[in-house]
Design a protein around this motif. Structure first.
Motif, mmCIF file in Angstrom:
data_model
loop_
_atom_site.group_PDB
_atom_site.id
_atom_site.type_symbol
_atom_site.label_atom_id
_atom_site.label_comp_id
_atom_site.label_asym_id
_atom_site.label_seq_id
_atom_site.Cartn_x
_atom_site.Cartn_y
_atom_site.Cartn_z
ATOM 1 N N ILE A 1 0.964 -1.324 -0.122
ATOM 2 C CA ILE A 1 -0.111 -0.005 -0.114
ATOM 3 C C ILE A 1 1.143 1.308 0.112
ATOM 4 C CG2 ILE A 1 -1.884 1.195 1.448
ATOM 5 C CD1 ILE A 1 -2.795 -1.331 2.353
ATOM 6 N N VAL A 2 1.775 1.317 0.932
ATOM 7 C CA VAL A 2 2.723 2.468 0.883
ATOM 8 C C VAL A 2 3.494 2.594 -0.219
ATOM 9 C CG1 VAL A 2 4.720 3.474 2.044
ATOM 10 C CG2 VAL A 2 2.928 2.289 3.633
ATOM 11 N N THR A 3 3.920 1.558 -0.841
ATOM 12 C CA THR A 3 4.731 1.594 -2.288
ATOM 13 C C THR A 3 3.734 2.123 -3.202
ATOM 14 O OG1 THR A 3 6.042 -0.117 -1.619
ATOM 15 C CG2 THR A 3 6.080 0.349 -3.953
ATOM 16 N N ILE A 4 2.363 1.544 -3.338
ATOM 17 C CA ILE A 4 1.575 2.112 -4.354
ATOM 18 C C ILE A 4 1.511 3.699 -4.211
ATOM 19 C CG2 ILE A 4 -0.824 2.051 -4.932
ATOM 20 C CD1 ILE A 4 -0.909 -0.956 -4.628
ATOM 21 N N ILE A 5 1.376 4.191 -3.028
ATOM 22 C CA ILE A 5 1.256 5.676 -2.705
ATOM 23 C C ILE A 5 2.510 6.510 -3.077
ATOM 24 C CG2 ILE A 5 0.549 7.401 -1.227
ATOM 25 C CD1 ILE A 5 -1.099 5.290 0.407
ATOM 26 N N THR A 6 3.609 5.877 -2.753
ATOM 27 C CA THR A 6 4.869 6.631 -2.918
ATOM 28 C C THR A 6 5.449 6.571 -4.057
ATOM 29 O OG1 THR A 6 6.014 4.931 -1.541
ATOM 30 C CG2 THR A 6 5.134 6.876 -0.359
ATOM 31 N N LEU A 7 5.541 5.378 -4.719
ATOM 32 C CA LEU A 7 6.390 5.204 -5.987
ATOM 33 C C LEU A 7 6.175 6.393 -6.960
ATOM 34 C CD1 LEU A 7 8.691 3.541 -7.288
ATOM 35 C CD2 LEU A 7 7.114 1.842 -7.888
#
Length: 154
Positions: free
Chosen positions: A37-43
């Motif tokens: 989830i964090v990667t989907i937001i930050t990447l």
């Protein structure tokens, strides 16, 4: 009339309640879900600002926005979920929540901030602090022990 030999009702409810501690594998699954989830937001943000050069940079931090997106955002995101829901989305998926070891209730904000920064100590010796949940009787990691928390089934 109060019986001096009987614990208060609130304590009895906590004592009689059987806690089901969440072990290593479900917790690992929760961490993977949260990281996705964090990667989907930050990447996308990092790629938009720094491009693909972000992955070949020779410095640890690419710039001020990298600090905000890669470090401050995850900290705020995790703490907000812990404070308001006692669980991140990953923990919610596996049916787990964080409780105070002392009260059996919602941990204080201070405990949760301490728990987050204690992740560093759990990580340093080859992730041993996280693996500790595999053989600890109450399935506590080092950061749980340091913060005075348990991860239990809802």
């Amino acid at each position: 009339m109060n019986n001096p030999y009987q614990a208060p009702a609130a304590d009895l409810a906590t004592d009689q309640q059987e806690l089901l501690y969440v072990g290593f594998w479900p917790r690992l699954g929760a961490v993977i879900i949260d990281q996705i989830i964090v990667t989907i937001i930050t990447l996308p943000i990092l790629l938009l600002v720094y491009g693909t050069a972000y992955f070949t940079k020779t410095t640890f931090i690419a710039g001020p926005l990298d600090v905000v997106v890669s470090y401050i955002f995850p900290f705020v995101w995790v703490l907000a979920f812990w404070i308001y829901r006692q669980a991140t989305p990953g923990k919610m998926v596996v049916g787990a929540k964080i409780i105070s070891a002392k009260t059996g209730g919602k941990p204080s904000a201070g405990q949760l901030v301490g728990r987050y920064f204690a992740y560093i100590l759990s990580t340093l010796p080859l992730l041993l602090g996280f693996l500790w949940a595999a053989w600890d009787p109450k399935k506590q990691t080092w950061h749980d022990k340091l913060a005075g928390t348990y991860v239990v089934r809802n």
